[in-house]
Design an enzyme around this catalytic site. Structure first.
Site, PDB file in Angstrom:
ATOM      1  N   SER A  74      52.345 -15.634 -42.299  1.00 51.10           N
ATOM      2  CA  SER A  74      52.296 -14.681 -43.416  1.00 51.10           C
ATOM      3  C   SER A  74      53.708 -14.440 -43.912  1.00 51.10           C
ATOM      4  O   SER A  74      54.683 -14.537 -43.147  1.00 51.10           O
ATOM      5  CB  SER A  74      51.680 -13.362 -42.958  1.00 51.10           C
ATOM      6  OG  SER A  74      51.848 -12.350 -43.938  1.00 51.10           O
ATOM      7  N   TYR A  93      51.455  -6.595 -37.011  1.00 52.38           N
ATOM      8  CA  TYR A  93      51.097  -7.824 -37.725  1.00 52.38           C
ATOM      9  C   TYR A  93      52.338  -8.625 -38.092  1.00 52.38           C
ATOM     10  O   TYR A  93      52.403  -9.839 -37.872  1.00 52.38           O
ATOM     11  CB  TYR A  93      50.299  -7.454 -38.973  1.00 52.38           C
ATOM     12  CG  TYR A  93      49.769  -8.622 -39.767  1.00 52.38           C
ATOM     13  CD1 TYR A  93      48.641  -9.322 -39.346  1.00 52.38           C
ATOM     14  CD2 TYR A  93      50.381  -9.018 -40.961  1.00 52.38           C
ATOM     15  CE1 TYR A  93      48.130 -10.380 -40.092  1.00 52.38           C
ATOM     16  CE2 TYR A  93      49.880 -10.068 -41.709  1.00 52.38           C
ATOM     17  CZ  TYR A  93      48.755 -10.749 -41.272  1.00 52.38           C
ATOM     18  OH  TYR A  93      48.263 -11.795 -42.004  1.00 52.38           O
TER      19      TYR A  93
END
Length: 270
Positions: free
Chosen positions: A143, A157
């Site tokens: 990501s 995350y």
């Protein structure tokens, strides 16, 4: 581009979003695709859709953060279809608490397990066959939160996605001369179910302007189908339009904060 016909492809998180789109596209190119996830019903639905189009797909339910289940998965694939040619580490999980001040240890560990530990376990499990044949591809969906961590994805995350980016670079640097291609894909905001966990879930009109799952799947197929002599080490893919996320960041700052701390928020808003 190389032919994917007959290639054995394992896609995690294949029941929805990016994984679903990638699995369908691999099958359309003639690959034999193993769909991996924790919930059997979505996997079976995707497998059925692929078969209805004349493709080959198998649904396999597993908790990929557990070594025993990963070992069983890779062993089953080898026995039924042959060694894994392409591994797509796509499964991901975001925390509901985004601020490092409030997140509980158990929630932090769960995010690390799915996004980082599972990638390690799966990659480790397929490496022996790939290195023995001097041929194999591992593609991991990280990501842009790995590069630009903030309160959209949250502390856990972003840390996990940075970890898998580092691990994939390690695989590339260590095994590239033994025939292994290791690729990291770093998407920005993608319109997947993970958006529902946001502190301020985006409206449908906003989601339509994001990267779509099939866009990332196209990037995965590109990296997988290039000739074995060529590797895409890292690929960034993001929405063209830059949106205002200030409200989202502020909502993330206070989501799941202890009640006694909300007075701090209220005082800041005065």
């Amino acid at each position: 581009m190389s032919n994917l016909q007959g290639k054995v492809v394992v896609v995690t998180g294949a029941g929805s979003g990016i994984g679903k789109s990638a699995a369908i596209m691999f099958a359309q190119r003639g690959a034999r695709v193993v769909l991996v996830g924790r919930r059997p019903m979505p996997l079976e639905e995707v497998a059925s859709a692929i078969k209805a189009q004349g493709g080959q797909a198998w649904a396999y339910t597993a908790h990929i953060e557990r070594k025993q289940e990963v070992t069983a998965l890779v062993g089953w694939v080898r026995e039924q279809l042959g060694p894994v040619d392409i591994l797509v580490n796509n499964a991901g999980s975001a925390s509901k608490t985004l601020n490092a001040r409030w997140i509980e240890e158990a929630e932090w560990e769960q995010v690390q397990d799915v996004n980082l530990k599972a990638v390690f376990l799966l990659s480790q499990a397929v490496l022996p066959d790939m290195l023995a044949r001097r041929d194999g591809t591992i593609i991991t969906v990280s990501s842009l939160a790995a590069l630009r961590p903030n309160l959209l994805g949250g502390a856990a995350y972003g840390a996990a996605k940075a970890g898998v980016r580092n691990f994939m670079a390690y695989l590339h640097n260590t095994f590239r001369n033994e025939g292994l291609r290791a690729t990291t894909i770093l998407p920005g905001e993608v319109n997947t179910p993970i958006m529902d966990n946001r502190a301020n879930p985006p409206a449908e009109a906003v989601r339509e302007q994001m990267v779509q799952p099939e866009d990332v799947a196209e990037a995965i197929l590109l990296c997988a189908s290039l000739p074995a002599r060529t590797v895409v080490e890292e690929l960034r893919i993001a929405p063209t339009a830059l949106r205002d996320i200030s409200g989202d960041l502020e909502a993330g700052r206070w989501k799941n904060a202890p009640p006694e701390c909300l007075a701090e928020r209220d005082s800041l808003l005065k």
